[in-house]
Design a protein around this motif. Sequence first.
Motif, PDB file in Angstrom:
ATOM      1  N   LEU A  67      -5.413  -1.805 -11.827  1.00 34.41           N
ATOM      2  CA  LEU A  67      -4.745  -3.125 -11.676  1.00 34.41           C
ATOM      3  C   LEU A  67      -4.753  -3.625 -10.379  1.00 34.41           C
ATOM      4  CD1 LEU A  67      -1.923  -2.925 -14.382  1.00 34.41           C
ATOM      5  CD2 LEU A  67      -4.099  -3.830 -14.630  1.00 34.41           C
ATOM      6  N   VAL A  68      -4.668  -5.074 -10.224  1.00 33.89           N
ATOM      7  CA  VAL A  68      -4.477  -5.748  -9.050  1.00 33.89           C
ATOM      8  C   VAL A  68      -2.911  -6.072  -8.629  1.00 33.89           C
ATOM      9  CG1 VAL A  68      -4.963  -7.765  -7.645  1.00 33.89           C
ATOM     10  CG2 VAL A  68      -6.741  -6.929  -9.189  1.00 33.89           C
ATOM     11  N   ILE A  69      -2.802  -5.006  -7.688  1.00 38.08           N
ATOM     12  CA  ILE A  69      -1.315  -5.229  -7.386  1.00 38.08           C
ATOM     13  C   ILE A  69      -1.212  -6.292  -6.157  1.00 38.08           C
ATOM     14  CG2 ILE A  69       0.675  -3.758  -6.385  1.00 38.08           C
ATOM     15  CD1 ILE A  69      -0.695  -2.644  -8.778  1.00 38.08           C
ATOM     16  N   GLY A  70      -0.327  -7.173  -6.413  1.00 45.97           N
ATOM     17  CA  GLY A  70      -0.298  -8.421  -5.578  1.00 45.97           C
ATOM     18  C   GLY A  70       0.605  -8.164  -4.387  1.00 45.97           C
ATOM     19  N   LEU A 103       8.804 -18.561  -3.280  1.00 43.94           N
ATOM     20  CA  LEU A 103       9.603 -19.761  -3.531  1.00 43.94           C
ATOM     21  C   LEU A 103       8.979 -21.131  -2.626  1.00 43.94           C
ATOM     22  CD1 LEU A 103      13.016 -18.121  -3.481  1.00 43.94           C
ATOM     23  CD2 LEU A 103      12.057 -19.119  -5.009  1.00 43.94           C
ATOM     24  N   VAL A 104       8.500 -20.828  -1.437  1.00 45.39           N
ATOM     25  CA  VAL A 104       8.107 -22.046  -0.696  1.00 45.39           C
ATOM     26  C   VAL A 104       6.815 -22.597  -1.019  1.00 45.39           C
ATOM     27  CG1 VAL A 104       9.759 -22.046   0.812  1.00 45.39           C
ATOM     28  CG2 VAL A 104       7.471 -21.130   1.375  1.00 45.39           C
ATOM     29  N   GLY A 105       6.101 -21.840  -1.928  1.00 44.87           N
ATOM     30  CA  GLY A 105       4.581 -22.161  -2.259  1.00 44.87           C
ATOM     31  C   GLY A 105       3.592 -21.920  -1.192  1.00 44.87           C
ATOM     32  N   TYR A 106       3.796 -20.856  -0.318  1.00 47.22           N
ATOM     33  CA  TYR A 106       3.090 -20.692   0.630  1.00 47.22           C
ATOM     34  C   TYR A 106       1.995 -19.504   0.297  1.00 47.22           C
ATOM     35  CZ  TYR A 106       1.502 -20.151   5.775  1.00 47.22           C
ATOM     36  OH  TYR A 106       0.734 -20.067   6.837  1.00 47.22           O
ATOM     37  N   GLY A 107       1.137 -20.151  -0.556  1.00 52.47           N
ATOM     38  CA  GLY A 107       0.160 -19.058  -0.814  1.00 52.47           C
ATOM     39  C   GLY A 107      -0.853 -20.057  -1.952  1.00 52.47           C
ATOM     40  N   THR A 108      -1.895 -19.294  -2.016  1.00 48.25           N
ATOM     41  CA  THR A 108      -3.125 -20.010  -2.794  1.00 48.25           C
ATOM     42  C   THR A 108      -3.106 -19.687  -4.194  1.00 48.25           C
ATOM     43  OG1 THR A 108      -4.449 -20.089  -0.766  1.00 48.25           O
ATOM     44  CG2 THR A 108      -5.550 -20.381  -3.243  1.00 48.25           C
ATOM     45  N   ILE A 109      -2.774 -20.649  -5.219  1.00 51.23           N
ATOM     46  CA  ILE A 109      -2.769 -20.470  -6.578  1.00 51.23           C
ATOM     47  C   ILE A 109      -3.878 -19.767  -7.071  1.00 51.23           C
ATOM     48  CG2 ILE A 109      -3.032 -22.763  -7.148  1.00 51.23           C
ATOM     49  CD1 ILE A 109      -1.281 -22.196  -9.740  1.00 51.23           C
ATOM     50  N   TYR A 110      -4.150 -18.914  -7.744  1.00 53.64           N
ATOM     51  CA  TYR A 110      -5.427 -18.110  -8.149  1.00 53.64           C
ATOM     52  C   TYR A 110      -6.247 -17.722  -7.026  1.00 53.64           C
ATOM     53  CZ  TYR A 110      -3.980 -20.704 -12.292  1.00 53.64           C
ATOM     54  OH  TYR A 110      -3.380 -21.227 -13.353  1.00 53.64           O
ATOM     55  N   GLY A 111      -5.423 -17.685  -5.977  1.00 51.83           N
ATOM     56  CA  GLY A 111      -5.957 -16.948  -4.910  1.00 51.83           C
ATOM     57  C   GLY A 111      -5.285 -15.740  -4.550  1.00 51.83           C
ATOM     58  N   ASP A 112      -4.595 -15.695  -3.325  1.00 50.46           N
ATOM     59  CA  ASP A 112      -3.825 -14.472  -2.927  1.00 50.46           C
ATOM     60  C   ASP A 112      -2.673 -14.291  -3.786  1.00 50.46           C
ATOM     61  OD1 ASP A 112      -2.995 -17.010  -1.288  1.00 50.46           O
ATOM     62  OD2 ASP A 112      -1.058 -15.870  -1.136  1.00 50.46           O
ATOM     63  N   MET A 113      -2.363 -15.365  -4.759  1.00 54.77           N
ATOM     64  CA  MET A 113      -1.051 -15.159  -5.673  1.00 54.77           C
ATOM     65  C   MET A 113      -1.657 -14.403  -6.886  1.00 54.77           C
ATOM     66  SD  MET A 113       0.963 -18.828  -5.491  1.00 54.77           S
ATOM     67  CE  MET A 113       2.180 -18.238  -6.708  1.00 54.77           C
ATOM     68  N   ALA A 114      -3.025 -14.432  -7.042  1.00 51.52           N
ATOM     69  CA  ALA A 114      -3.517 -13.675  -8.300  1.00 51.52           C
ATOM     70  C   ALA A 114      -3.277 -12.139  -8.659  1.00 51.52           C
ATOM     71  CB  ALA A 114      -4.961 -14.221  -8.420  1.00 51.52           C
ATOM     72  N   ALA A 115      -2.636 -11.717  -9.339  1.00 51.99           N
ATOM     73  CA  ALA A 115      -2.226 -10.129  -9.471  1.00 51.99           C
ATOM     74  C   ALA A 115      -1.580  -9.760 -10.715  1.00 51.99           C
ATOM     75  CB  ALA A 115      -1.327  -9.844  -8.321  1.00 51.99           C
ATOM     76  N   ALA A 116      -1.906  -8.567 -11.042  1.00 56.76           N
ATOM     77  CA  ALA A 116      -1.226  -8.381 -12.234  1.00 56.76           C
ATOM     78  C   ALA A 116       0.173  -8.233 -12.259  1.00 56.76           C
ATOM     79  CB  ALA A 116      -1.587  -6.778 -12.802  1.00 56.76           C
ATOM     80  N   MET A 117       0.832  -7.701 -10.932  1.00 56.62           N
ATOM     81  CA  MET A 117       2.245  -7.727 -10.597  1.00 56.62           C
ATOM     82  C   MET A 117       2.603  -7.911  -9.056  1.00 56.62           C
ATOM     83  SD  MET A 117       2.449  -3.758 -11.047  1.00 56.62           S
ATOM     84  CE  MET A 117       1.672  -3.904 -12.646  1.00 56.62           C
ATOM     85  N   TRP A 118       3.844  -8.393  -8.717  1.00 55.22           N
ATOM     86  CA  TRP A 118       4.083  -8.912  -7.441  1.00 55.22           C
ATOM     87  C   TRP A 118       5.533  -7.913  -7.140  1.00 55.22           C
ATOM     88  CZ3 TRP A 118       4.759 -14.426  -9.089  1.00 55.22           C
ATOM     89  CH2 TRP A 118       3.730 -15.099  -8.947  1.00 55.22           C
ATOM     90  N   PRO A 119       5.164  -6.687  -6.493  1.00 53.84           N
ATOM     91  CA  PRO A 119       6.270  -5.754  -6.271  1.00 53.84           C
ATOM     92  C   PRO A 119       7.169  -6.351  -5.328  1.00 53.84           C
ATOM     93  CG  PRO A 119       3.873  -4.437  -6.314  1.00 53.84           C
ATOM     94  CD  PRO A 119       3.659  -5.818  -6.361  1.00 53.84           C
ATOM     95  N   LEU A 120       6.788  -7.168  -4.489  1.00 52.86           N
ATOM     96  CA  LEU A 120       7.397  -7.647  -3.372  1.00 52.86           C
ATOM     97  C   LEU A 120       8.059  -8.978  -3.528  1.00 52.86           C
ATOM     98  CD1 LEU A 120       5.443  -6.842  -0.114  1.00 52.86           C
ATOM     99  CD2 LEU A 120       7.311  -5.548  -1.313  1.00 52.86           C
ATOM    100  N   ALA A 169       0.710  -1.230  -0.133  1.00 53.09           N
ATOM    101  CA  ALA A 169       0.177   0.000   0.106  1.00 53.09           C
ATOM    102  C   ALA A 169       0.827   1.119   0.079  1.00 53.09           C
ATOM    103  CB  ALA A 169      -1.070  -0.034   1.126  1.00 53.09           C
ATOM    104  N   HIS A 170       1.973   1.336   0.862  1.00 57.30           N
ATOM    105  CA  HIS A 170       2.846   2.332   0.941  1.00 57.30           C
ATOM    106  C   HIS A 170       3.519   2.487  -0.604  1.00 57.30           C
ATOM    107  CE1 HIS A 170       3.425   3.844   5.084  1.00 57.30           C
ATOM    108  NE2 HIS A 170       2.867   2.904   5.257  1.00 57.30           N
ATOM    109  N   LEU A 171       3.991   1.562  -1.033  1.00 54.37           N
ATOM    110  CA  LEU A 171       4.777   1.569  -2.443  1.00 54.37           C
ATOM    111  C   LEU A 171       3.731   2.121  -3.666  1.00 54.37           C
ATOM    112  CD1 LEU A 171       6.824  -1.743  -2.117  1.00 54.37           C
ATOM    113  CD2 LEU A 171       7.712   0.607  -1.963  1.00 54.37           C
ATOM    114  N   THR A 172       2.475   1.496  -3.465  1.00 57.85           N
ATOM    115  CA  THR A 172       1.603   1.965  -4.357  1.00 57.85           C
ATOM    116  C   THR A 172       1.065   3.364  -4.100  1.00 57.85           C
ATOM    117  OG1 THR A 172       0.769  -0.504  -4.639  1.00 57.85           O
ATOM    118  CG2 THR A 172      -0.599   1.226  -5.865  1.00 57.85           C
ATOM    119  N   ALA A 173       0.882   3.859  -3.063  1.00 59.44           N
ATOM    120  CA  ALA A 173       0.406   5.266  -2.776  1.00 59.44           C
ATOM    121  C   ALA A 173       1.824   6.221  -3.469  1.00 59.44           C
ATOM    122  CB  ALA A 173       0.270   5.348  -1.376  1.00 59.44           C
ATOM    123  N   ARG A 174       2.802   5.590  -3.183  1.00 51.36           N
ATOM    124  CA  ARG A 174       4.022   6.531  -3.616  1.00 51.36           C
ATOM    125  C   ARG A 174       4.153   6.723  -5.086  1.00 51.36           C
ATOM    126  NH1 ARG A 174       9.534   6.679  -0.022  1.00 51.36           N
ATOM    127  NH2 ARG A 174       8.524   6.833   2.187  1.00 51.36           N
TER     128      ARG A 174
END
Lengths: 283, 294
Positions: free
Chosen positions: A142-145, A153-170, A55-60
Amino acid sequence: MMEASDIRSRQALGAFNPALAVELLVRFIREEVTKVGFQRGVLGLSGGLDSAVVAHLTARALGPENTYGVLMPYRTSDPASISDAQLVADQLGIRTILVEITPMVDAYFERFPDADRVRRGNVMARMRMLVLYDLSAALRALVIGTSNKTELLVGYGTIYGDMAAAMWPLGDLYKTEVRQLAEYLGVPERIRQKPPTADLWVGQSDEEELGITYEVLDAILVELVDRRLTVEALVRNGYEEALVRRVAEMVRRSHFKRRTPLCPKISSRSIGHDFRYKRDWGS
Amino acid sequence: MRFTIALAQIRSVLGDVLRNLAQHLEVIARAAKQGADLVVFPELSLTGYYLEDLVPDVALELARSEVVAALREASATHHVDLAFGGVEVSEDFRFFNSAIYVSQGEIIHVHRKLYLPTYGMFDEGRYLAPGDILRAFDTRLGRMGMLICEDMWHPSSVYLLAQDGAQILLCLSAGPGRGVRGETKLGSVEAWETITRAAAQAYMLYVVYVNRVGFEDGAVFSGGSVIVDPFGRPVVSAPMLDEAVLVGEVDLQEIRRARTFYPLLRDERLDLVLRELRRIYAQRYHLSPYDGGF
């Protein structure tokens, strides 16, 4: 958990320069959003560290007036999550939208009342994806992930869930680096101090589920992925072999989540094989 | 002789040659107004970098291309030499990552990238053919040599151009930024500072390094374009990451001064280098005297 590795992790991660990283990530968001014709970004604001930083990065990058934080609590979510999310939104002056996902998720599970908590957690993550993508269309944003390099890297996320985004700034920052970014950006102390959780059920904890602290996990990932050292080399350097092998195996087994779906190769030019263009083609 | 060089640190649109051409023409007009005698653009400035399957679509036949003709015309109209980057297709349909030098409406020299990075984040060798000629060339502004990005990471390239008499080394680059562990600069930017200064100092020539900016699919090009004088001092430096058109003055007398202080080129032993290289070459490929070895 492992004091020696803890020390090594800080050495391996080196003098990470958060100011420089912020400079790059803000430009990344601004340029990759605007050059495909958008002005706005929308993200799920959970009250946790990663989404606070995004949120900080996107607001900037896009301005607070073009940044939409969506609060999507489920009835089992920690009430502090909402107030912490609001705290970040107020700090930045970004817009917030509250969408309770309880009725939608519960309506679905009336059909599968015996579903376990993993299924329920996945559906919650995907319901939030549905809301974000609907608001993406409604707001022309756009959805910012918010996924970071460690969890990707370890797959600790839900595919097509929280991983779904236009980009992953982090997506190229380890959790321990995201923490440094959070401090640099001035994310409120209480958000930086609370234990990381997906908050899909009461009392859930990243580090308990993963069975490893982020400090040790990041140190191992840096050695394996960034420095391309072998498992044997890590063991020689004092890491516990079973732990290193488990991390390496998590990376391998979750690789499908980081790739687009498989497509057969039967024609002369096939998607995913030899039809190769960057996404920024023409922009 | 003194003259002015403009560093055109731009971002290109991936695969849109006409939009990039329009930007080139605008920058050339602006640089000419600032008194530039030469405008240097980045690597693949007409096409963008991560082309992949776009390579054949954006390739130019230099002799027939209207895009190149427009740039030739601009050089004549504005009385300014140009060095720019694009994909060149040869008569036998090989595609090259080329740097093109234009002066007074004519193509004076074309350098085809010699070393195509094909590792890590790079995949040029899959789509492009490597050049196999490296020559310095004469211009109205002095004797120059051109290199493209990775070429410069092979010290032999700089060595050969210096031996061939280059006074000004132009390096057109699309160098991706990476490494956020430095005090103020990206690791890749610091690395380029090191090699551009080292090249200028070791061979007492001007180095004109022009790197692009902007993102392509998350990869950032880090800018940091610079003119380095023959003593290794920056004459003018562009910022990291931002677009910029900056001019700096070059004085060929500085080369004379530098080479008077440090006559390293005078003392260079080409015969020694050739002898030892022939020996190493023969040994590496197991050549007999009959094959051209000893």
